[in-house]
Enzyme design. Structure first.
Site, PDB file in Angstrom:
ATOM      1  N   LYS A   1      34.468  -3.749  27.393  1.00 24.20           N
ATOM      2  CA  LYS A   1      34.480  -2.328  27.796  1.00 24.20           C
ATOM      3  C   LYS A   1      34.587  -1.370  26.611  1.00 24.20           C
ATOM      4  CE  LYS A   1      36.317  -3.366  32.286  1.00 24.20           C
ATOM      5  NZ  LYS A   1      37.275  -3.113  33.348  1.00 24.20           N
TER       6      LYS A   1
ATOM      7  N   ASP B   1      37.315   2.665  36.589  1.00 23.68           N
ATOM      8  CA  ASP B   1      38.460   1.780  36.874  1.00 23.68           C
ATOM      9  C   ASP B   1      39.723   2.571  37.213  1.00 23.68           C
ATOM     10  OD1 ASP B   1      37.223  -0.668  36.481  1.00 23.68           O
ATOM     11  OD2 ASP B   1      37.617  -0.664  34.326  1.00 23.68           O
TER      12      ASP B   1
END
Ligand code: NDP
Length: 266
Positions: free
Chosen positions: A66, A102
């Site tokens: 990420k 997220d």
């Protein structure tokens, strides 16, 4: 009919990911001409070239890429810019645009937990950054515990109390969250058992970012009668928001959520 759009999830490991199931179900049920696959990627530095070589319209990015995804972008928008962590990529006319879904996905997941004020985040990776910064922005008090010192520097600089296993005091937290990958493909606990039990004894709620299994961390919570949830609701929350970017707001969030939720029973 426009060309079929292709989406994917990048990760290592990635074979456990439910994202293809979730997004393909939404595309099919909402009649969006697209398909979603998974790509095992060893080197985060190869994310950008792989994305364009595969002619992707968008992608999700999971552990451990990420932060590499953030670096791969031409432009990063919204909360992702603040934390340097990207989990959703969109091909906007040949430019790679990054987002993070997220953090809001996690807020959606803990809506059912009441009166959360003090939180302990275990882990200091991309998910820990997203969750801790988002919870802090909501006015919550957040401490961070990690097995090693190095990755804690970011959190220290942002004003969080940070601890390693050796330095962690036993405090009372309303919620303890495992954001490490301990338990994902092994039987590891995210911190030594003695420390975890002492912390959990004073905690009302626990959550794990890992989904689809009762991790050793959650097994411990269950044994200690602590209200817990795994990462499934977070997965749903982040998935709905990512799908909203993939489909370029062609549907409402409620439409996406209702259909995506169906895929959790497969
Ligand atoms: P990162 O690789 O960025 O960070 C992993 C963190 O876990 C690091 O702090 C690392 O410590 C720590 N860690 C790894 N293994 C162990 C271990 N055996 N014991 C203790 N600590 C360990 O990962 P991400 O933040 O991207 O993802 C973390 C987890 O969250 C993954 O399991 C992922 O699947 C899950 N996730 C779930 C989501 C959902 O929707 N449900 C969304 C996002 C993530 P160190 O700093 O010392 O290396």
């Amino acid at each position: 009919m426009p060309d079929k759009k292709l989406f994917a999830i990048f990760g290592n490991p990635v074979k456990h990911s439910r994202s293809p199931l979730m997004h393909n179900h939404v595309f099919k049920k909402l009649d969006f001409n697209a398909c979603y696959t998974r790509i095992h990627l060893e080197e985060g530095s190869r994310l950008r070239e792989t994305f364009f070589a595969q002619k992707l319209q968008g992608a999700n990015v999971t552990v451990p890429h990420k932060e590499a995804a953030y670096k791969a972008c031409d432009e990063v928008r919204g909360f992702a810019k603040e934390i340097g962590v990207v989990n959703t990529l969109i091909n906007e006319n040949g430019r790679l645009i990054g987002y993070n879904t997220d953090a809001d996905g996690f807020l959606f997941a803990i809506e059912t937990f009441a009166d959360i004020r003090k939180v302990l985040i275990i882990g200091a990776g991309g998910t820990a950054k997203a969750l801790s910064m988002r919870l802090k922005a909501e006015g919550l008090e957040v401490d961070v515990l990690n097995r090693s010192e190095g990755n804690l520097a970011y959190f220290k600089d942002c004003g969080f109390e940070t601890y390693t296993w050796d330095s962690c005091p036993i405090k009372t937290y309303d919620l303890i969250v495992n954001t490490t990958s301990a338990g994902l493909s092994d039987d590891a606990l995210p911190a030594p058992l003695e420390l975890l039990e002492a912390l959990l004894k004073h905690s009302s709620y626990a959550a794990d970012a890992i989904y689809g299994k009762l991790t050793p961390f959650l097994q411990r919570c269950k044994k200690m009668n602590i209200t817990y949830k795994d990462g499934a609701d977070m997965l749903l929350g982040q998935g709905v928001l990512a799908n909203d970017y993939f489909t370029n707001k062609a549907f409402t969030l409620h439409e996406i959520q209702d259909v995506m939720k169906e895929s959790f029973s497969f």
